[in-house]
Design a protein around this motif. Structure first.
Motif, PDB file in Angstrom:
ATOM      1  N   LEU A   1       2.705   2.895 -10.654  1.00 29.71           N
ATOM      2  CA  LEU A   1       1.835   3.736  -9.848  1.00 29.71           C
ATOM      3  C   LEU A   1       2.624   5.016  -9.636  1.00 29.71           C
ATOM      4  O   LEU A   1       3.663   5.015  -8.984  1.00 29.71           O
ATOM      5  N   ASP A   2       2.147   6.082 -10.248  1.00 36.62           N
ATOM      6  CA  ASP A   2       2.883   7.337 -10.245  1.00 36.62           C
ATOM      7  C   ASP A   2       3.218   7.814  -8.841  1.00 36.62           C
ATOM      8  O   ASP A   2       2.510   7.482  -7.878  1.00 36.62           O
ATOM      9  N   THR A   3       4.233   8.628  -8.745  1.00 36.94           N
ATOM     10  CA  THR A   3       4.678   9.179  -7.469  1.00 36.94           C
ATOM     11  C   THR A   3       3.548   9.910  -6.758  1.00 36.94           C
ATOM     12  O   THR A   3       3.401   9.807  -5.545  1.00 36.94           O
ATOM     13  N   ASP A   4       2.716  10.617  -7.517  1.00 40.20           N
ATOM     14  CA  ASP A   4       1.628  11.391  -6.911  1.00 40.20           C
ATOM     15  C   ASP A   4       0.334  10.585  -6.769  1.00 40.20           C
ATOM     16  O   ASP A   4      -0.711  11.137  -6.451  1.00 40.20           O
ATOM     17  N   SER A   5       0.409   9.277  -6.982  1.00 40.84           N
ATOM     18  CA  SER A   5      -0.735   8.390  -6.761  1.00 40.84           C
ATOM     19  C   SER A   5      -0.445   7.497  -5.566  1.00 40.84           C
ATOM     20  O   SER A   5       0.707   7.289  -5.197  1.00 40.84           O
TER      21      SER A   5
ATOM     22  N   ASN B   1       0.867  -1.179   0.000  1.00 38.97           N
ATOM     23  CA  ASN B   1       0.000   0.000   0.000  1.00 38.97           C
ATOM     24  C   ASN B   1       0.908   1.234   0.000  1.00 38.97           C
ATOM     25  O   ASN B   1       1.365   1.694   1.039  1.00 38.97           O
ATOM     26  N   LYS B   2       1.158   1.746  -1.196  1.00 42.31           N
ATOM     27  CA  LYS B   2       2.123   2.821  -1.420  1.00 42.31           C
ATOM     28  C   LYS B   2       1.547   4.188  -1.029  1.00 42.31           C
ATOM     29  O   LYS B   2       0.473   4.558  -1.475  1.00 42.31           O
ATOM     30  N   PRO B   3       2.284   4.934  -0.222  1.00 42.20           N
ATOM     31  CA  PRO B   3       1.830   6.284   0.102  1.00 42.20           C
ATOM     32  C   PRO B   3       2.148   7.283  -1.021  1.00 42.20           C
ATOM     33  O   PRO B   3       2.912   6.986  -1.942  1.00 42.20           O
ATOM     34  N   PHE B   4       1.561   8.458  -0.906  1.00 42.65           N
ATOM     35  CA  PHE B   4       1.823   9.580  -1.796  1.00 42.65           C
ATOM     36  C   PHE B   4       3.310   9.961  -1.713  1.00 42.65           C
ATOM     37  O   PHE B   4       3.938   9.818  -0.674  1.00 42.65           O
ATOM     38  N   ASN B   5       3.859  10.435  -2.812  1.00 51.96           N
ATOM     39  CA  ASN B   5       5.243  10.920  -2.896  1.00 51.96           C
ATOM     40  C   ASN B   5       6.299   9.832  -2.694  1.00 51.96           C
ATOM     41  O   ASN B   5       7.400  10.111  -2.197  1.00 51.96           O
ATOM     42  N   VAL B   6       5.977   8.612  -3.072  1.00 51.47           N
ATOM     43  CA  VAL B   6       6.962   7.530  -3.091  1.00 51.47           C
ATOM     44  C   VAL B   6       7.104   7.100  -4.544  1.00 51.47           C
ATOM     45  O   VAL B   6       6.117   6.816  -5.217  1.00 51.47           O
ATOM     46  N   ILE B   7       8.340   7.066  -5.019  1.00 53.12           N
ATOM     47  CA  ILE B   7       8.598   6.689  -6.404  1.00 53.12           C
ATOM     48  C   ILE B   7       8.745   5.172  -6.494  1.00 53.12           C
ATOM     49  O   ILE B   7       9.333   4.550  -5.606  1.00 53.12           O
TER      50      ILE B   7
ATOM     51  N   CYS C   1      -8.227  15.564 -11.818  1.00 50.80           N
ATOM     52  CA  CYS C   1      -7.989  14.663 -10.693  1.00 50.80           C
ATOM     53  C   CYS C   1      -7.157  15.371  -9.619  1.00 50.80           C
ATOM     54  O   CYS C   1      -6.112  15.941  -9.915  1.00 50.80           O
ATOM     55  N   LEU C   2      -7.632  15.325  -8.385  1.00 47.52           N
ATOM     56  CA  LEU C   2      -6.899  15.883  -7.257  1.00 47.52           C
ATOM     57  C   LEU C   2      -6.197  14.800  -6.438  1.00 47.52           C
ATOM     58  O   LEU C   2      -5.140  15.025  -5.882  1.00 47.52           O
ATOM     59  N   ARG C   3      -6.823  13.646  -6.371  1.00 48.98           N
ATOM     60  CA  ARG C   3      -6.256  12.525  -5.607  1.00 48.98           C
ATOM     61  C   ARG C   3      -6.641  11.238  -6.305  1.00 48.98           C
ATOM     62  O   ARG C   3      -7.790  11.068  -6.721  1.00 48.98           O
ATOM     63  N   LEU C   4      -5.675  10.330  -6.424  1.00 41.79           N
ATOM     64  CA  LEU C   4      -5.916   9.060  -7.098  1.00 41.79           C
ATOM     65  C   LEU C   4      -5.360   7.940  -6.234  1.00 41.79           C
ATOM     66  O   LEU C   4      -4.177   7.943  -5.894  1.00 41.79           O
ATOM     67  N   VAL C   5      -6.242   6.998  -5.877  1.00 36.07           N
ATOM     68  CA  VAL C   5      -5.858   5.880  -5.016  1.00 36.07           C
ATOM     69  C   VAL C   5      -6.268   4.586  -5.709  1.00 36.07           C
ATOM     70  O   VAL C   5      -7.457   4.360  -5.955  1.00 36.07           O
ATOM     71  N   ARG C   6      -5.279   3.730  -6.024  1.00 38.30           N
ATOM     72  CA  ARG C   6      -5.618   2.418  -6.586  1.00 38.30           C
ATOM     73  C   ARG C   6      -5.992   1.514  -5.421  1.00 38.30           C
ATOM     74  O   ARG C   6      -5.190   1.279  -4.521  1.00 38.30           O
ATOM     75  N   VAL C   7      -7.226   1.011  -5.467  1.00 40.19           N
ATOM     76  CA  VAL C   7      -7.731   0.201  -4.355  1.00 40.19           C
ATOM     77  C   VAL C   7      -7.795  -1.283  -4.676  1.00 40.19           C
ATOM     78  O   VAL C   7      -7.904  -2.103  -3.763  1.00 40.19           O
TER      79      VAL C   7
END
Length: 187
Positions: A41-45, A8-14, A154-160
């Motif tokens: 999964l992009d850094t900002d996702s 479960n990758k957090p925001f701002n992790v490459i 898109c302001l926030r993107l979360v792959r669930v």
């Protein structure tokens, strides 16, 4: 031995293991040799990322030809309308290709989501809304580009979810990872 990891990758992790001058990397969370992400999964996702140490499995998971569905919860700028939902469901024309039809539904404010750090930018005069979007293509920044194309950036993107593996049914907290099997993702 085929080994698969759900993270479960957090925001701002490459999504790389090699050091990066600006961002945290997968190595800050997973200290196992010879694992690679199966897809992007992009850094900002944020959200579900699969990793494996098996090249064939990596290719199968990330290749659009195998049509493994991926579900995203997307917070957009503005109150998304039925017309935009219908366009996304039919597929939209992006610069270089027309997207396949997507499964798109309105989503109530998802209470089960963690707080993003840093939080999204908020404007007092512009509301936001949420949609669930399931695709099986996964082109570069596709979901973000699809939302922008129909007028709702898109302001926030979360792959669930990837395949049948869902972050919430499997209770995988932010920043955590665990070993899973291929049976966990394939229908």
């Amino acid at each position: 031995m085929n080994t698969l990891i759900a993270f479960n990758k957090p925001f701002n992790v490459i999504t790389q293991f090699s050091p990066h001058e600006k961002y945290q990397t997968l190595k800050d969370f997973i200290q196992l040799p010879n694992f690679y992400s199966a897809g992007r999964l992009d850094t900002d996702s944020e959200g579900l990322l699969l990793l494996t140490n098996n090249g064939k499995l990596q290719s199968k998971i990330s290749s659009p030809k195998f049509k493994l569905p991926k579900t995203y919860w997307v917070q957009v700028e503005g109150i998304i309308n039925q017309q935009a939902i219908n366009k996304l469901r039919k597929g939209v024309q992006l610069k270089e290709f027309h997207t396949a039809p997507a499964i798109v539904n309105f989503l109530d404010d998802p209470k089960e989501l963690w707080e993003r750090i840093p939080p999204i930018r908020e404007r007092k005069t512009v509301p936001t809304s949420w949609v669930s979007i399931t695709i099986s293509e996964g082109k570069n920044r596709q979901v973000r580009r699809m939302c922008a194309t129909v007028g709702f950036p898109c302001l926030r993107l979360v792959r669930v979810q990837i395949g049948k593996y869902n972050l919430f049914t499997h209770q995988l907290p932010l920043n955590d990872w665990r070993y899973i099997t291929t049976q966990d993702i394939y229908f």
